[in-house]
Each structure stands twice: as C-alpha cells, then as structure tokens.
Design an enzyme around this catalytic site. Structure first.
Site, short mmCIF file in Angstrom:
data_model
loop_
_atom_site.label_atom_id
_atom_site.label_comp_id
_atom_site.label_asym_id
_atom_site.label_seq_id
_atom_site.Cartn_x
_atom_site.Cartn_y
_atom_site.Cartn_z
N GLU A 1 0.82 -1.20 0.00
CA GLU A 1 0.00 0.00 0.00
C GLU A 1 0.86 1.26 0.00
OE1 GLU A 1 -2.26 -2.98 2.69
OE2 GLU A 1 -0.23 -2.65 1.93
N GLY B 210 7.02 -40.24 2.25
CA GLY B 210 6.04 -41.06 2.94
C GLY B 210 5.84 -40.63 4.37
#
Length: 377
Positions: A58, A308
């Site tokens: 901004e 895994g």
C-alpha cells in the site's frame, strides 16, 4: 455495497500479479500487491511488498500515486495491516493519503495484524473484502497456510516416469525429467524458504540444493537462497565436503536427539529432534523447529521414504509431480510407506493445474477438503 466495477476487478487482478513478484523475498511476511485508482477509475499507482522489512504494498502504491490517490480507491490483495512492526500500519497510510474506498481480497488471519478493515471504516473509508478472494488466496497460499496451521506450508515435488518410478533398478536417475522441468524446479526453490531432503538423497545424489532461476523477474526481485535442510536421523549422510556445505546458501542438519553429530561441529548448524514412532524423525517437531526459524514454506525434495513420512504426518499441503513420457518397470516408486494400508485410506487430491513442460507433464494437486492423514503407528 455495490458490485465491483470492471475497472476494480481488473485492478485487483493486476494487484495479484504484482504480489507474485515478491515470492521468494518477503518471508516471513506475505506477498501483497496494491493498485490505486483515482476518482475517475484510472490506475495512478502500483506497488508490491518487495522484501521483509521494506515498505508494504500500500505504501509503495500510494507513493507511486502521490496526490492523485486522494478520493480514490485502493485495491489490495490482503486486508491492510493495522499494527506497527518494522514498518508502520498501512491503515494509517491509507487514511493519511485521503483514500475514499478500499477493496481487499483476503482477510488477514494473522492475529497481530488483523483489524485493518475496522480501523479504516472507523475513519470513514468505505471498505469491502472478498474481491477475487480465490485468486488472491492461490497466490498467497504458502503464507496463509502457515499462519492458519502454525507450521510451514509444505510442497512435495517429485519427478517420475509414467509408471511412477523415480530411478531405474540400478539406481540411476539422471535425468528422468526434461531441462524445462528442471528449470521449473529452480523456480520452486526460489520461492521457498527451505528445501528439505533426507539422508538417502544426500548420500546418493550429494545435491547442492541452491536456486538458480532463469526467470528474469525472479532474478530481479532480489530473492534469497532457501535454507537447505538435510534430515539425517543418525548423522551419517552429511560429511565434510558435501555440496550442501559449500557456503552457497545456509544449511541446517536435523538429527536424532541421541545421534553422534560431533563431526558436523563447525560445518553446519544442527537441530536435534525426537525420533518418530516408526522411523526417522518426528515430522511435526521438524516443522515446528523450522517455523521457529521464520520458515513459512518448505519445498520437500526428499526421496520416497521422507515423502512417505510427511504424508503419514498429514504434512503435505501441495504436490507438484513432473511426469516424464518414459517407462522403467522397476526401481523405487515416488512414494514409499505412508501409513496407508487400504484404498479407503488413500489421500485423495484435487488437480489444480496440468501444464506441458517440454516433453513432460507437470501436475499440481492439493489434498481434498475432507482428506485425513493415516494414523501414525
């Protein structure tokens, strides 16, 4: 409030594209983009958060717009912050600039920064959230996930043949994927805070794990090299001379609490973690340790065993698979034991993208909303 005008929707899409320029350089902050429209609906200012500690999107956009922002509209991908950290609150910058309307895409889930919309409304500014929220969420997925879950976002990347093999029966694996796919992996590394591999990959491939992006925008954005993390439970894979110790990027070696890691003293920082019930290290403890080091996104490049373990722990938020048009018929699979013993336990995924990269196919997928990890035994 009235529906967003076409100019506002277009400006928000531009803000989302601007936010993406910060990927790889803003962590532990989010990527944010902002576009300012003047009172006639014309773009007069643009900005994005370039790096942690620097001006927020901004502020950059308001600086670009100058006095033309007075009475105008700010389109921001994330709810403007309402706290003072290394920079001041964006809410106050918008108020001081005389902005009349603010439209943001995603509400800020960070308890330390939320509340910006209320502050803006109290100052008489018209505020509304939700504009192109889904697109903005996708662009800020890693940071939003890390804030909501309190751990780093994990992207598991692998390359395999069409029959799911990551190497041949004799262990050779270079190169399964194409140069185009390998270049794309460097893009993923450039956007991640940390790259994680296991002891098997470290021992077999001796990877360097640095990021060498070809994308000009990434090169220009001042990306930092990701933290290289080796999960070396018994402290036997990383030895003097290993490429991850070359100084090109920071390195962290994760070992078990009872491992003898004396040989790593002076070579790389070591973090000691509890062992998992079945094998390896405790994955939640590893992610907690990384989060404490301001790691908000992890690129998991380890082999099938480590992958895994992450899947079994419910710690894979996105999967990117590079599928090469080749068949091997034997050799290691992409994923080893993940604690899934029956088809009913399969981790179901939603495919969010499928793209050709040279001869390969890149598949991007995320766990379905109702996906639950298998129980650790």
């Amino acid at each position: 409030m009235a529906p967003a005008a076409p100019a506002e929707r277009a400006a928000m899409r531009r803000a989302i594209a601007l936010a993406a320029r910060g990927l790889g350089s803003t962590s532990p902050n989010p990527v944010v983009g902002c576009v300012i429209l003047d009172v006639s609906g014309q773009i007069v200012g643009e900005g994005w958060h370039r790096r942690a500690g620097g001006p927020h999107a901004e502020v950059e956009a308001l600086r670009d717009a100058g006095e033309r922002s007075r009475g105008g509209t700010a389109l921001v991908t994330l709810e403007p912050c309402d706290h003072t950290g290394r920079t001041g609150p964006c809410t106050q910058a918008l108020i001081d600039a005389g902005i009349a309307r603010v439209r943001y895409a995603v509400a800020d889930p960070n308890p330390a920064a939320t509340g910006g919309s209320s502050t803006l409304a109290a100052a008489g500014i018209e505020v509304e959230g939700g504009l192109l929220a889904e697109e903005a969420e996708a662009g800020n997925l890693a940071w939003l996930t890390s804030v909501r879950l309190g751990r780093p976002f994990v992207l598991w990347k692998y390359a395999a043949t069409l029959d799911g093999r990551t190497a041949a029966a004799d262990g050779t694996s270079r190169w399964i994927s194409s140069p185009e796919s390998r270049a794309d992996v460097h893009r993923l590394r450039a956007q991640a805070d940390a790259v994680v591999v296991g002891s098997g990959t470290a021992r077999t491939d001796d990877p360097q794990l640095g990021s060498r992006p070809r994308d000009a925008e990434l090169l220009d954005s001042g990306i930092t090299q990701p933290l290289r993390v080796v999960v070396d439970s018994n402290a036997t894979a990383v030895k003097p001379g290993a490429r991850v110790l070359d100084g090109h990027a920071p390195t962290l070696v994760a070992v078990a609490e009872d491992a003898d890691a004396a040989h790593l003293e002076g070579l790389a920082p070591v973090v000691r973690l509890p062992r998992a019930p079945r094998r390896g290290l405790n994955i939640p403890a590893l992610l907690d340790a990384l989060h404490g080091r301001d790691v908000r996104s992890v690129l998991l490049e380890g082999g099938p065993t480590l992958a895994g373990a992450f899947v079994a722990a419910g710690a894979v938020d996105q999967v990117v698979g590079y599928l090469a048009p080749a068949l091997l018929g034997a050799g290691p699979a992409a994923l080893a034991d993940a604690g899934i013993s029956t088809i009913a336990q399969a981790l179901r995924l939603d495919i969010t993208d499928a793209t050709r990269l040279g001869p390969d196919l890149r598949i991007t997928a995320v766990p379905t909303a109702n996906a639950t990890p298998p129980e650790e035994s």
